[in-house]
Write a protein that holds these residues in place. Structure first.
Motif, PDB file in Angstrom:
ATOM      1  N   VAL A   1       0.843  -1.210   0.000  1.00  0.00           N
ATOM      2  CA  VAL A   1       0.000   0.000   0.000  1.00  0.00           C
ATOM      3  C   VAL A   1       0.873   1.252   0.000  1.00  0.00           C
ATOM      4  CG1 VAL A   1      -1.715   1.318   1.323  1.00  0.00           C
ATOM      5  CG2 VAL A   1      -1.965  -1.168   1.070  1.00  0.00           C
ATOM      6  N   LEU A   2       1.941   1.242   0.789  1.00  0.00           N
ATOM      7  CA  LEU A   2       2.860   2.386   0.797  1.00  0.00           C
ATOM      8  C   LEU A   2       3.461   2.596  -0.591  1.00  0.00           C
ATOM      9  CD1 LEU A   2       4.363   4.625   2.276  1.00  0.00           C
ATOM     10  CD2 LEU A   2       6.017   2.911   3.068  1.00  0.00           C
ATOM     11  N   THR A   3       3.817   1.520  -1.263  1.00  0.00           N
ATOM     12  CA  THR A   3       4.357   1.612  -2.622  1.00  0.00           C
ATOM     13  C   THR A   3       3.321   2.220  -3.564  1.00  0.00           C
ATOM     14  OG1 THR A   3       5.730  -0.337  -2.201  1.00  0.00           O
ATOM     15  CG2 THR A   3       5.446   0.305  -4.495  1.00  0.00           C
ATOM     16  N   HIS A   4       2.070   1.781  -3.441  1.00  0.00           N
ATOM     17  CA  HIS A   4       0.965   2.323  -4.249  1.00  0.00           C
ATOM     18  C   HIS A   4       0.870   3.839  -4.070  1.00  0.00           C
ATOM     19  CE1 HIS A   4      -3.492   2.188  -5.528  1.00  0.00           C
ATOM     20  NE2 HIS A   4      -3.303   3.411  -5.083  1.00  0.00           N
TER      21      HIS A   4
ATOM     22  N   LEU B   1       3.848  -9.984  -9.408  1.00  0.00           N
ATOM     23  CA  LEU B   1       4.324  -9.794 -10.785  1.00  0.00           C
ATOM     24  C   LEU B   1       3.177  -9.850 -11.787  1.00  0.00           C
ATOM     25  CD1 LEU B   1       7.668 -11.809 -10.670  1.00  0.00           C
ATOM     26  CD2 LEU B   1       7.391  -9.315 -10.794  1.00  0.00           C
ATOM     27  N   GLU B   2       2.207 -10.717 -11.550  1.00  0.00           N
ATOM     28  CA  GLU B   2       1.024 -10.772 -12.425  1.00  0.00           C
ATOM     29  C   GLU B   2       0.216  -9.486 -12.296  1.00  0.00           C
ATOM     30  OE1 GLU B   2      -1.326 -12.172 -15.350  1.00  0.00           O
ATOM     31  OE2 GLU B   2       0.514 -13.136 -14.648  1.00  0.00           O
TER      32      GLU B   2
ATOM     33  N   MET C   1       8.064   0.134  -9.595  1.00  0.00           N
ATOM     34  CA  MET C   1       8.388   0.036  -8.168  1.00  0.00           C
ATOM     35  C   MET C   1       8.146  -1.380  -7.645  1.00  0.00           C
ATOM     36  SD  MET C   1       6.744   3.698  -7.043  1.00  0.00           S
ATOM     37  CE  MET C   1       7.247   3.721  -5.316  1.00  0.00           C
ATOM     38  N   LEU C   2       7.066  -2.004  -8.086  1.00  0.00           N
ATOM     39  CA  LEU C   2       6.768  -3.373  -7.649  1.00  0.00           C
ATOM     40  C   LEU C   2       7.834  -4.351  -8.129  1.00  0.00           C
ATOM     41  CD1 LEU C   2       2.900  -3.528  -8.231  1.00  0.00           C
ATOM     42  CD2 LEU C   2       4.084  -3.537  -6.019  1.00  0.00           C
ATOM     43  N   VAL C   3       8.214  -4.221  -9.383  1.00  0.00           N
ATOM     44  CA  VAL C   3       9.227  -5.119  -9.939  1.00  0.00           C
ATOM     45  C   VAL C   3      10.577  -4.876  -9.254  1.00  0.00           C
ATOM     46  CG1 VAL C   3      10.512  -5.708 -12.031  1.00  0.00           C
ATOM     47  CG2 VAL C   3       8.030  -5.386 -12.140  1.00  0.00           C
TER      48      VAL C   3
END
Length: 197
Positions: free
Chosen positions: A66-69, A115-116, A98-100
């Protein structure tokens, strides 16, 4: 709140990513009580600083997600300007990257799901059934299940009211409220407390 203070809410080894993403920006992070309507949010303040709020009850991996979002909102607005859509292509690309970049933070069984999801990030966490299922598994210990796991005639409690599952519709589930006799449509991923075996 400093990055160091955030450590107790986060998985291990997240600080290098956060320090990189925070960069030169001044960010107020507020840890809030649980909110049913949202897990976190972002806004830019009048003094050009940034504010992010996140629910305190999230487990560390979900807290980091959530913080990344929310940081993706800040970074995409800073890079592309404030006329972009909040969850438009610029935000999706930023969030995806950021997720990757931080995929190693997540448990191995979650990495495939992340990743999906990253192929086409959704604005709302609830729009990703795989993520919802993964992070709600712990509810099962308290008798909580998803409506999609119930059988016809199973009774359950939702928002302190008793229901019985009647049948599955195309996507949702038809249920009768046992207190007022009315029927309601439930999403399959609604978390409820099962009453009978």
């Amino acid at each position: 709140m400093s990055i160091e203070t955030l450590k107790k809410y986060l998985p291990e080894n997240t600080l290098p990513f956060l320090k990189n993403w925070f960069g030169p920006y001044f960010i107020h992070i507020k840890i809030t009580r649980e909110r049913n309507s949202k897990l976190g949010d972002y806004r830019k303040l009048r003094d050009n600083s940034h504010e992010i709020t996140i629910n305190s009850t999230l487990e560390p991996q979900l807290f980091f997600f959530v913080l990344t979002h929310e940081l993706a909102h800040m970074l995409s607005f800073e890079k592309f300007g404030h006329r972009i859509a909040p969850h438009g292509s610029e935000w999706k690309q930023t969030f995806r990257n950021m997720l990757v970049e931080s995929i190693s933070i997540y448990h191995q069984d979650l990495q495939k799901i992340i990743l999906e999801f990253a192929k086409s990030p959704k604005a709302n966490f609830m729009a990703s059934p795989d993520l919802v299922r993964y992070f709600r598994l712990k509810d099962n210990a308290g008798g909580h299940v998803f409506v999609e796991e119930l059988e016809p005639h199973n009774e359950f409690i939702y928002n302190k009211q008793r229901y019985i599952l009647i049948e599955k519709l195309k996507k949702n589930y038809l249920c009768r409220n046992l207190d007022n006799g009315k029927t309601y449509s439930f999403r399959g991923l609604a978390s409820v407390q099962k009453l009978n075996p």
